[in-house]
Design a protein around this motif. Structure first.
Motif, PDB file in Angstrom:
ATOM      1  N   HIS A  88       0.855  -1.182   0.000  1.00 50.25           N
ATOM      2  CA  HIS A  88       0.000   0.000   0.000  1.00 50.25           C
ATOM      3  C   HIS A  88       0.898   1.242   0.000  1.00 50.25           C
ATOM      4  N   VAL A  89       0.454   2.290  -0.696  1.00 50.82           N
ATOM      5  CA  VAL A  89       1.320   3.447  -0.926  1.00 50.82           C
ATOM      6  C   VAL A  89       0.611   4.751  -0.609  1.00 50.82           C
ATOM      7  N   LEU A  90       1.295   5.578   0.179  1.00 52.84           N
ATOM      8  CA  LEU A  90       0.943   6.993   0.308  1.00 52.84           C
ATOM      9  C   LEU A  90       2.101   7.760  -0.316  1.00 52.84           C
ATOM     10  N   VAL A  91       1.835   8.460  -1.406  1.00 53.33           N
ATOM     11  CA  VAL A  91       2.881   9.223  -2.073  1.00 53.33           C
ATOM     12  C   VAL A  91       2.564  10.709  -1.964  1.00 53.33           C
ATOM     13  N   GLU A  92       3.578  11.479  -1.603  1.00 53.54           N
ATOM     14  CA  GLU A  92       3.380  12.913  -1.477  1.00 53.54           C
ATOM     15  C   GLU A  92       2.976  13.520  -2.819  1.00 53.54           C
ATOM     16  N   LYS A  93       2.273  14.649  -2.741  1.00 50.50           N
ATOM     17  CA  LYS A  93       1.839  15.308  -3.977  1.00 50.50           C
ATOM     18  C   LYS A  93       3.040  15.948  -4.655  1.00 50.50           C
ATOM     19  N   PRO A  94       2.992  16.099  -5.994  1.00 56.05           N
ATOM     20  CA  PRO A  94       1.990  15.518  -6.880  1.00 56.05           C
ATOM     21  C   PRO A  94       2.209  14.022  -7.025  1.00 56.05           C
ATOM     22  N   ILE A  95       1.193  13.309  -7.462  1.00 54.41           N
ATOM     23  CA  ILE A  95       1.268  11.865  -7.556  1.00 54.41           C
ATOM     24  C   ILE A  95       2.462  11.409  -8.386  1.00 54.41           C
ATOM     25  N   ALA A  96       2.803  12.124  -9.426  1.00 57.77           N
ATOM     26  CA  ALA A  96       3.926  11.769 -10.300  1.00 57.77           C
ATOM     27  C   ALA A  96       4.349  13.006 -11.078  1.00 57.77           C
ATOM     28  N   ALA A  97       5.396  12.840 -11.882  1.00 56.85           N
ATOM     29  CA  ALA A  97       5.902  13.971 -12.669  1.00 56.85           C
ATOM     30  C   ALA A  97       5.146  14.167 -13.967  1.00 56.85           C
ATOM     31  N   SER A  98       4.363  13.168 -14.385  1.00 56.72           N
ATOM     32  CA  SER A  98       3.600  13.286 -15.621  1.00 56.72           C
ATOM     33  C   SER A  98       2.272  12.551 -15.475  1.00 56.72           C
ATOM     34  N   VAL A  99       1.314  12.924 -16.306  1.00 56.51           N
ATOM     35  CA  VAL A  99      -0.011  12.297 -16.260  1.00 56.51           C
ATOM     36  C   VAL A  99       0.053  10.823 -16.657  1.00 56.51           C
ATOM     37  N   PRO A 100       0.779  10.443 -17.725  1.00 52.30           N
ATOM     38  CA  PRO A 100       0.873   9.014 -18.048  1.00 52.30           C
ATOM     39  C   PRO A 100       1.447   8.187 -16.897  1.00 52.30           C
ATOM     40  N   GLU A 101       2.452   8.721 -16.204  1.00 50.91           N
ATOM     41  CA  GLU A 101       3.002   8.023 -15.039  1.00 50.91           C
ATOM     42  C   GLU A 101       1.942   7.851 -13.959  1.00 50.91           C
ATOM     43  N   ALA A 102       1.168   8.909 -13.719  1.00 47.10           N
ATOM     44  CA  ALA A 102       0.120   8.851 -12.697  1.00 47.10           C
ATOM     45  C   ALA A 102      -0.924   7.795 -13.040  1.00 47.10           C
ATOM     46  N   ARG A 103      -1.341   7.776 -14.296  1.00 45.52           N
ATOM     47  CA  ARG A 103      -2.352   6.799 -14.714  1.00 45.52           C
ATOM     48  C   ARG A 103      -1.839   5.370 -14.580  1.00 45.52           C
ATOM     49  N   GLU A 104      -0.563   5.182 -14.855  1.00 44.89           N
ATOM     50  CA  GLU A 104       0.011   3.842 -14.709  1.00 44.89           C
ATOM     51  C   GLU A 104      -0.031   3.396 -13.249  1.00 44.89           C
ATOM     52  N   LEU A 105       0.269   4.317 -12.329  1.00 45.73           N
ATOM     53  CA  LEU A 105       0.235   3.972 -10.911  1.00 45.73           C
ATOM     54  C   LEU A 105      -1.186   3.628 -10.454  1.00 45.73           C
ATOM     55  N   VAL A 106      -2.156   4.380 -10.923  1.00 49.90           N
ATOM     56  CA  VAL A 106      -3.556   4.108 -10.564  1.00 49.90           C
ATOM     57  C   VAL A 106      -3.971   2.730 -11.049  1.00 49.90           C
ATOM     58  N   ALA A 107      -3.643   2.416 -12.301  1.00 47.77           N
ATOM     59  CA  ALA A 107      -4.003   1.107 -12.864  1.00 47.77           C
ATOM     60  C   ALA A 107      -3.302  -0.021 -12.120  1.00 47.77           C
ATOM     61  N   LEU A 108      -2.041   0.195 -11.752  1.00 50.41           N
ATOM     62  CA  LEU A 108      -1.279  -0.828 -11.048  1.00 50.41           C
ATOM     63  C   LEU A 108      -1.850  -1.067  -9.653  1.00 50.41           C
ATOM     64  N   ALA A 109      -2.224   0.003  -8.952  1.00 53.41           N
ATOM     65  CA  ALA A 109      -2.825  -0.142  -7.618  1.00 53.41           C
ATOM     66  C   ALA A 109      -4.134  -0.921  -7.701  1.00 53.41           C
ATOM     67  N   GLN A 110      -4.924  -0.633  -8.718  1.00 51.90           N
ATOM     68  CA  GLN A 110      -6.191  -1.340  -8.892  1.00 51.90           C
ATOM     69  C   GLN A 110      -5.965  -2.817  -9.174  1.00 51.90           C
ATOM     70  N   SER A 111      -5.007  -3.123 -10.027  1.00 54.76           N
ATOM     71  CA  SER A 111      -4.760  -4.520 -10.394  1.00 54.76           C
ATOM     72  C   SER A 111      -4.193  -5.329  -9.239  1.00 54.76           C
ATOM     73  N   ARG A 112      -3.468  -4.666  -8.330  1.00 55.37           N
ATOM     74  CA  ARG A 112      -2.869  -5.377  -7.199  1.00 55.37           C
ATOM     75  C   ARG A 112      -3.700  -5.275  -5.924  1.00 55.37           C
ATOM     76  N   GLY A 113      -4.820  -4.564  -5.984  1.00 54.77           N
ATOM     77  CA  GLY A 113      -5.669  -4.424  -4.811  1.00 54.77           C
ATOM     78  C   GLY A 113      -5.031  -3.618  -3.695  1.00 54.77           C
ATOM     79  N   CYS A 114      -4.235  -2.630  -4.064  1.00 53.02           N
ATOM     80  CA  CYS A 114      -3.513  -1.814  -3.082  1.00 53.02           C
ATOM     81  C   CYS A 114      -4.172  -0.452  -2.907  1.00 53.02           C
ATOM     82  N   VAL A 115      -4.080   0.090  -1.691  1.00 54.43           N
ATOM     83  CA  VAL A 115      -4.486   1.466  -1.444  1.00 54.43           C
ATOM     84  C   VAL A 115      -3.405   2.387  -2.003  1.00 54.43           C
TER      85      VAL A 115
END
Length: 326
Positions: A88-115
């Motif tokens: 499970h991950v709490l990452v300080e803002k901003p979520i990432a340096a780019s929007v594609p990176e952010a979307r990848e993290l969201v998809a990965l968290a969903q696929s692994r069932g992580c907060v």
């Protein structure tokens, strides 16, 4: 309820406080910390009687959840490594340096069932928590987030450094997509934009006027929210708010009632970490989700594009960022 084993990745200016608070939270055990600055990591580990990890991967393997407080450019790589291991991950803002990176993290968290929670700390400011239920359907939002110059945070521009707090707040209050953006900004003391203003038109009719500066003489963190039957004036720094409400008894002239509200002395970061931990233990969605962090980041980049277009209209074609991007 089980105890959550946690680690902190990056223990600089902000990460050290994550470690301090985790060490005292009742439902967590601070297992250890990691930082590329070995002496810094040793200092924080000794202070909280936890382990200093030599390798990032070893720290990730030893915990259930992490706080990530490394520079923005490393958010994606570090968070991805954690999520791939089911942490499970709490990452300080901003979520990432780019929007594609952010979307990848969201998809990965969903696929692994992580907060995946994003560190937009103003959502946990006691004064915002105290008045949040009084915010209905805003018609106009005005915010000022100003402060003196500091070298910390200047790896990104003021939109990603400071204004993104108010972008997240505005999106959470309006719950409506943005239809139009007009923005301007200038670099003053860093290679990036240091002061910026953005006017946002939301699909539901609300307008937001946001100003952020890291080259101001004094510190200011204020927001005013105007709605049909009154307005709220929120001082995030003083943790004080004024709520003005229009009332009208039958046959009488309308009047405005003023209510003073004071937030508690609780530390916003502590409330943020508590919410993260409870989200994991109770298997509930986080208060500030990866999707919310991505929406704020995407809006921040749209504002940066608008600032670049502003300078092009003035005949200045220099990029607004040192890497040549808009």
């Amino acid at each position: 309820m089980r105890t959550l084993n946690v680690g902190v990745l990056g223990v600089g200016h902000l990460g050290q406080h994550h470690a301090r608070l985790y060490a005292d939270l009742p439902d967590t055990r601070l297992v250890g910390v990691f930082d590329i600055d070995r002496q810094r990591a040793e200092l924080i580990a000794a202070r909280h009687a936890c382990r200093r990890f030599e390798e990032l991967e070893a720290c990730i393997a030893a915990v259930d959840a992490v706080s990530i407080a490394v520079p923005t450019t490393f958010h994606h790589a570090v968070a991805k490594a954690c999520l791939e291991q089911g942490r499970h991950v709490l990452v300080e803002k901003p979520i990432a340096a780019s929007v594609p990176e952010a979307r990848e993290l969201v998809a990965l968290a969903q696929s692994r069932g992580c907060v995946l929670q994003i560190g937009h700390s103003e959502r946990f400011n006691p004064i915002f928590l105290a008045v949040q239920s009084r915010i209905g359907q805003p018609g106009f939002i005005e915010s000022h987030r100003l402060g003196p110059f500091s070298e910390r945070g200047t790896d990104v521009d003021v939109v990603l450094d400071l204004m993104i707090h108010d972008l997240d707040l505005a999106l959470s209050m309006t719950k409506s997509p943005v239809e139009e953006i007009r923005a301007a900004g200038v670099a003053v003391l860093s290679p990036y934009v240091d002061i910026a203003n953005a006017r946002l038109q939301f699909a539901n009719g609300c307008v937001a006027n946001l100003t952020a500066s890291r080259v101001s003489a004094t510190k200011l963190r204020r927001c005013r929210v105007f709605q049909r039957e009154g307005y709220l004036s929120i001082d995030f720094q003083a943790r004080h708010a004024v709520i003005a409400s229009r009332t009208a008894a039958k046959g009488d002239r309308p009047r405005v009632d003023m209510e003073q509200v004071k937030g508690s002395d609780e530390e916003p970061l502590k409330l943020q970490l508590q919410a993260f931990v409870q989200s994991i233990l109770r298997r509930e969605p986080p208060v500030v989700s990866g999707e919310a962090g991505t929406a704020a980041l995407e809006l921040a980049y749209q504002i940066r594009d608008s600032i670049a277009a502003y300078w092009r209209r003035l005949g200045d074609v220099r990029p607004v960022s040192p890497d040549g991007s808009a």
